[in-house]
Design a protein around this motif. Structure first.
Motif, PDB file in Angstrom:
ATOM      1  N   THR A 180       0.915  -1.193  -0.332  1.00  0.00           N
ATOM      2  CA  THR A 180      -0.144   0.113   0.072  1.00  0.00           C
ATOM      3  C   THR A 180       0.720   1.354   0.146  1.00  0.00           C
ATOM      4  O   THR A 180       0.736   2.250  -0.593  1.00  0.00           O
ATOM      5  CB  THR A 180      -0.914   0.070   1.137  1.00  0.00           C
ATOM      6  OG1 THR A 180      -1.834  -1.287   1.173  1.00  0.00           O
ATOM      7  CG2 THR A 180      -1.683   1.291   1.337  1.00  0.00           C
ATOM      8  N   PHE A 181       1.953   1.085   0.603  1.00  0.00           N
ATOM      9  CA  PHE A 181       2.715   2.188   0.725  1.00  0.00           C
ATOM     10  C   PHE A 181       4.014   2.268  -0.636  1.00  0.00           C
ATOM     11  O   PHE A 181       5.024   2.726  -0.332  1.00  0.00           O
ATOM     12  CB  PHE A 181       3.572   2.409   1.979  1.00  0.00           C
ATOM     13  CG  PHE A 181       2.761   2.900   3.022  1.00  0.00           C
ATOM     14  CD1 PHE A 181       2.526   4.168   3.294  1.00  0.00           C
ATOM     15  CD2 PHE A 181       2.211   2.040   4.063  1.00  0.00           C
ATOM     16  CE1 PHE A 181       1.764   4.613   4.140  1.00  0.00           C
ATOM     17  CE2 PHE A 181       1.392   2.595   5.139  1.00  0.00           C
ATOM     18  CZ  PHE A 181       1.247   4.007   5.187  1.00  0.00           C
ATOM     19  N   GLY A 182       3.576   1.438  -1.579  1.00  0.00           N
ATOM     20  CA  GLY A 182       4.309   1.291  -2.684  1.00  0.00           C
ATOM     21  C   GLY A 182       5.582   0.547  -2.749  1.00  0.00           C
ATOM     22  O   GLY A 182       6.410   0.815  -3.819  1.00  0.00           O
ATOM     23  N   ALA A 183       5.962  -0.175  -1.630  1.00  0.00           N
ATOM     24  CA  ALA A 183       7.170  -0.863  -1.615  1.00  0.00           C
ATOM     25  C   ALA A 183       7.122  -2.170  -2.481  1.00  0.00           C
ATOM     26  O   ALA A 183       6.116  -2.674  -2.667  1.00  0.00           O
ATOM     27  CB  ALA A 183       7.646  -1.229  -0.236  1.00  0.00           C
ATOM     28  N   SER A 184       8.069  -2.578  -3.218  1.00  0.00           N
ATOM     29  CA  SER A 184       8.154  -4.067  -3.803  1.00  0.00           C
ATOM     30  C   SER A 184       8.642  -5.035  -2.593  1.00  0.00           C
ATOM     31  O   SER A 184       9.731  -4.689  -2.140  1.00  0.00           O
ATOM     32  CB  SER A 184       9.315  -3.710  -4.995  1.00  0.00           C
ATOM     33  OG  SER A 184       9.842  -5.207  -5.424  1.00  0.00           O
ATOM     34  N   VAL A 185       7.925  -5.949  -2.500  1.00  0.00           N
ATOM     35  CA  VAL A 185       8.241  -6.929  -1.508  1.00  0.00           C
ATOM     36  C   VAL A 185       8.643  -8.283  -2.132  1.00  0.00           C
ATOM     37  O   VAL A 185       7.686  -8.745  -3.069  1.00  0.00           O
ATOM     38  CB  VAL A 185       6.912  -7.171  -0.541  1.00  0.00           C
ATOM     39  CG1 VAL A 185       7.291  -8.023   0.654  1.00  0.00           C
ATOM     40  CG2 VAL A 185       6.586  -5.745   0.021  1.00  0.00           C
ATOM     41  N   VAL A 186       9.700  -8.906  -1.949  1.00  0.00           N
ATOM     42  CA  VAL A 186      10.163  -9.984  -2.540  1.00  0.00           C
ATOM     43  C   VAL A 186      10.303 -11.134  -1.267  1.00  0.00           C
ATOM     44  O   VAL A 186      10.770 -10.771  -0.290  1.00  0.00           O
ATOM     45  CB  VAL A 186      11.613 -10.008  -3.153  1.00  0.00           C
ATOM     46  CG1 VAL A 186      12.056 -11.203  -3.630  1.00  0.00           C
ATOM     47  CG2 VAL A 186      11.428  -8.693  -4.046  1.00  0.00           C
ATOM     48  N   ALA A 187       9.870 -12.367  -1.667  1.00  0.00           N
ATOM     49  CA  ALA A 187       9.984 -13.313  -0.800  1.00  0.00           C
ATOM     50  C   ALA A 187      11.396 -14.001  -0.705  1.00  0.00           C
ATOM     51  O   ALA A 187      11.917 -14.231  -1.693  1.00  0.00           O
ATOM     52  CB  ALA A 187       8.891 -14.445  -0.910  1.00  0.00           C
ATOM     53  N   SER A 188      11.894 -13.989   0.398  1.00  0.00           N
ATOM     54  CA  SER A 188      13.656 -14.498   0.550  1.00  0.00           C
ATOM     55  C   SER A 188      13.557 -15.879   0.995  1.00  0.00           C
ATOM     56  O   SER A 188      12.866 -16.086   2.137  1.00  0.00           O
ATOM     57  CB  SER A 188      14.398 -13.458   1.268  1.00  0.00           C
ATOM     58  OG  SER A 188      15.491 -13.987   1.582  1.00  0.00           O
ATOM     59  N   PRO A 189      14.228 -16.796   0.291  1.00  0.00           N
ATOM     60  CA  PRO A 189      15.068 -16.675  -0.516  1.00  0.00           C
ATOM     61  C   PRO A 189      14.456 -16.410  -1.911  1.00  0.00           C
ATOM     62  O   PRO A 189      13.492 -17.239  -2.032  1.00  0.00           O
ATOM     63  CB  PRO A 189      16.066 -17.957  -0.680  1.00  0.00           C
ATOM     64  CG  PRO A 189      14.891 -18.711   0.111  1.00  0.00           C
ATOM     65  CD  PRO A 189      14.236 -18.020   0.868  1.00  0.00           C
ATOM     66  N   SER A 190      14.773 -15.496  -2.856  1.00  0.00           N
ATOM     67  CA  SER A 190      14.550 -15.344  -4.073  1.00  0.00           C
ATOM     68  C   SER A 190      15.457 -15.779  -5.281  1.00  0.00           C
ATOM     69  O   SER A 190      16.375 -16.006  -4.834  1.00  0.00           O
ATOM     70  CB  SER A 190      13.975 -13.872  -4.102  1.00  0.00           C
ATOM     71  OG  SER A 190      15.230 -12.979  -4.539  1.00  0.00           O
ATOM     72  N   ASN A 191      15.045 -15.954  -6.275  1.00  0.00           N
ATOM     73  CA  ASN A 191      16.014 -15.709  -7.607  1.00  0.00           C
ATOM     74  C   ASN A 191      16.320 -14.662  -8.189  1.00  0.00           C
ATOM     75  O   ASN A 191      16.845 -14.716  -9.393  1.00  0.00           O
ATOM     76  CB  ASN A 191      15.082 -16.866  -8.669  1.00  0.00           C
ATOM     77  CG  ASN A 191      13.829 -16.085  -9.022  1.00  0.00           C
ATOM     78  OD1 ASN A 191      13.750 -15.055  -8.947  1.00  0.00           O
ATOM     79  ND2 ASN A 191      13.169 -16.938  -9.876  1.00  0.00           N
ATOM     80  N   THR A 192      16.175 -13.566  -7.356  1.00  0.00           N
ATOM     81  CA  THR A 192      16.759 -12.530  -7.872  1.00  0.00           C
ATOM     82  C   THR A 192      18.102 -11.971  -7.408  1.00  0.00           C
ATOM     83  O   THR A 192      18.645 -10.918  -8.108  1.00  0.00           O
ATOM     84  CB  THR A 192      15.624 -11.223  -7.659  1.00  0.00           C
ATOM     85  OG1 THR A 192      15.757 -11.019  -6.272  1.00  0.00           O
ATOM     86  CG2 THR A 192      14.262 -11.513  -7.924  1.00  0.00           C
ATOM     87  N   THR A 193      18.737 -12.713  -6.674  1.00  0.00           N
ATOM     88  CA  THR A 193      19.890 -12.598  -6.404  1.00  0.00           C
ATOM     89  C   THR A 193      20.943 -14.014  -6.318  1.00  0.00           C
ATOM     90  O   THR A 193      20.352 -14.936  -6.111  1.00  0.00           O
ATOM     91  CB  THR A 193      20.236 -11.938  -4.752  1.00  0.00           C
ATOM     92  OG1 THR A 193      19.683 -13.350  -3.887  1.00  0.00           O
ATOM     93  CG2 THR A 193      19.249 -10.876  -4.641  1.00  0.00           C
TER      94      THR A 193
END
Lengths: 460, 460
Positions: A180-193
């Motif tokens: 709602t406050f505009g953040a991008s929320v990624v579940a960790s561990p993710s495949n983005t790192t």
């Protein structure tokens, strides 16, 4: 002679402090410097630039400036929820039949639900001012991620939050607030790192951990395009920002002609406790007063009461500088107690030093007793506390009972850091008798403490 | 000349009103009396004793006493969370680039998360004082049930809450809070009442409704052992207790040398709006000032803007007395919009009368616009509003935009009734574009409005 306190005392807007207080300036013996794990040498301010924005790196290293001005833009957002009230627990006192006077500083009256916003705002502000493209962070229980989302939204700064996957799945509403406050929320561990992919390759169902989320967030910051990492506890800069909690408390008590005999706070990484006690620790360091300063930690994660005062990594992934602190070892895995915000292997270096030098006490408590105290408090004070905060409530109640036994009318101040609206699963488990009061054995603690890093000439 | 307002103005504890204001005393034309459905005759105070406790029945019928003292025991619990702040929305004003001054009274700073606690406390107190064995109530979205749980816990009064089964299943944490405060929470329809059993016999999977839950709670009260029923909205007594919201607002504005040109509130049953406008409606009735009073209701449940001013039952089960009010018909089933607290077929008789006599305006809005306003507000004012409250935010924003167009620096006051921590599912649906803005057709509304009760000689 103390004045009759209202149930809730709010300072006026003009009385909000305009400078943070830097306790290190008044410590004759400073906290030990952070060390670069590659060289074993103290880190410089510049060494921190790849991770932190410059002004925050400067605050992190500044052991000398006593008061640091709060930027007007930060004060403007503080005024959205500050001053927070200093409360007199008349109804709880009556229920306990204690001669003690119990005060608490309530930091839960904002959407993030906790004191975390006090540091999120300046961290977002300085990052924006430096012209960053965004910041990254990790969150476990979600209070820090929520606070930072609010602050970044206000200043128009993109934010990526790595949220421990277990929490991401168990607390979908925390995630929804951040979004709602505009953040991008990624579940960790993710495949983005790389860090996340390595863990997922090993086990695609890994539920994540705070250590892993920190590693992902830091990796993203150091490899990102003008993006830095921000952290909600442990660091000197965070305790500096949180000093506003203590400064407001001291000011309000002064207006009441009161002074605490004992100051009690819950202790995880130390952000709340370090802020709350700051002005009282100052008086103690300067020999002007001698209040007892008491840290309450969970018996399941007892860094102060059973940890070692040693150099250790701040994260499980061992990518941060090393700090000298009370630690259970960065590989320690706390049992999954519900006060998620207190599940940290170490303790803020400033507090560790104060404790080591005898300025502070510490006590470990089990969570069944914590929830019992939380429920009693809710009944009489009409506030549903966060489980973390309830550690301090229990500590204060035990002090009040001691006062009754000893027939002493002491003044107790404790920090009520936040509300428990997102912790109802823990309350349900308490009511159903499903909480366990697991206390690690000495042997279990030794496993991680015996793996503390070796630093030639410093820590063998 | 108005004084510079702080972002949040808190009255001192001594400035908390010590009497509620009874708007009926200043209405030249009183709201129409409630009628006994069996006889078509006005109900007497004594007629209400089987359902309500005596003091509350008295307050319900009292059209004459202008100020009614708040009992000291009630004030003592009020002080756990009152005074609530009068906020100046500087940051929102700037974002809207409006010459208007926007103030809001924030009632969400308590564990129940809303203004509902203001009436829950006296209702629990009077019930306890009368020596009742307990009270029953119903709850839909859960704000009222939570508030009453807190109040009953404080006074040591047993409470049974019939919670609409759909909410019971969708909002388990609301249930957990009520249980933390010691309430017994029953999913409605239940097999503990005749009303519930009849519905379950027809359909064991019935998800429940507010009407059904009211029927169960009232049945339990009238058949119980010294147990009464309490209600969180619509009733005169509730608007009386909620006058503390308006009285504090008026006092705070007086300290700032301000007076609202327009007062905006969300309107479901009317408890918040009736309380907020009370002192301003008084000035208007007495000809001392002429503020616009504006009710904002959901377009999906438009009792004021599209309902009929007629006698109707207060509940779907048709077991309560009949009240003259704007109503869509007690058999009207609102579409399942997320602002659960505004899904009521009628409007408080006091407000209905004021509206009918031209003292109040009303406006219906669709929920996509409501959530857009809520999200904008959260960004600039750092408070996550309840969807109900966000109706008022939208109303205030539209007034502020009008001021900009007209180049007028008006003073706007709106009621921010509560927080949205338990409404994140609705926020998620908004973000995902899954909300619908359904507006009932005239034909659909006619179905229930054409079934309004017939009362010989009064309503044919």
């Amino acid at each position: 002679m103390a004045k009759k306190a209202p149930h809730r005392l709010y300072l006026t807007e003009e009385q909000i402090p305009t400078a943070w207080y830097n306790l290190r300036a008044d410590m004759k013996e400073k906290p030990e410097p952070m060390l670069n794990p590659a060289t074993g040498k103290p880190v410089s301010e510049e060494d921190l630039y790849p991770v932190f924005c410059k002004e925050l790196a400067h605050q992190e290293m500044d052991n000398d400036t006593q008061y640091i001005e709060i930027p007007p833009e930060v004060l403007e957002m503080y005024k959205n929820y500050r001053p927070s009230p200093l409360c007199r627990a008349y109804n709880l006192e009556k229920a306990l039949d204690t001669p003690a006077k119990i005060y608490y500083k309530f930091e839960g009256n904002n959407t993030s639900g906790s004191h975390k916003l006090n540091s999120a705002i300046p961290q977002a502000y300085y990052a924006k001012k430096q012209g960053l493209n965004g910041v990254t962070t990790e969150t476990g229980a979600g209070q820090w991620g929520t606070a930072l989302s609010e602050a970044c939204c206000y200043f128009g700064l993109p934010l990526e939050v790595f949220m421990v996957k277990a929490s991401y799945n168990q607390k979908p509403f925390r995630k929804a607030i951040m979004q709602t406050f505009g953040a991008s929320v990624v579940a960790s561990p993710s495949n983005t790192t790389n860090a996340g992919r390595a863990i997922l390759a090993d086990n695609p169902d890994n539920p994540g951990s705070l250590g892993c989320a920190i590693s992902e967030a830091v990796e993203r910051a150091v490899s990102g395009d003008n993006v830095k990492y921000v952290l909600g506890s442990v660091l000197n800069q965070v305790l500096l920002h949180q000093s506003i909690v203590g400064l407001e408390s001291a000011k309000a008590m002064e207006l009441l002609d009161e002074y605490p005999d004992v100051v009690v706070g819950c202790a995880g990484g130390g952000s709340n406790l370090g802020g709350l006690i700051a002005p009282f620790a100052k008086d103690k360091l300067q020999g002007k007063a001698n209040p007892r300063l008491v840290a309450i930690e969970p018996a399941s994660c007892p860094s102060l009461t059973r940890g070692r005062y040693a150099y250790d990594f701040c994260d499980t992934g061992k990518i941060t500088p090393m700090a000298k602190m009370y630690t259970l070892g960065c590989t320690f895995t706390p049992s999954p107690i519900h006060a998620g915000g207190l599940r940290y292997h170490g303790m803020a270096p400033i507090l560790s030093k104060l404790y080591h030098d005898g300025y502070m006490e510490a006590k470990a408590v089990v969570q069944t007793n914590v929830f019992e105290a939380a429920t009693l408090f809710a009944k009489y004070e009409s506030i549903l506390p966060a489980p973390e905060s309830a550690h301090a409530i229990l500590g204060a109640i035990e002090e009040a009972k001691r006062c009754k036994e000893e027939g002493r009318s002491e003044t107790i101040l404790f920090g009520l850091t936040g509300t428990g609206f997102f912790d109802m699963l823990a309350y349900e488990n308490y009511q159903a008798g499903n909480l366990n009061d697991y206390i690690p054995t000495d042997e279990e603690l030794a496993v991680s403490m015996d793996r503390l890093p070796k630093i030639p000439g410093i820590q063998e």
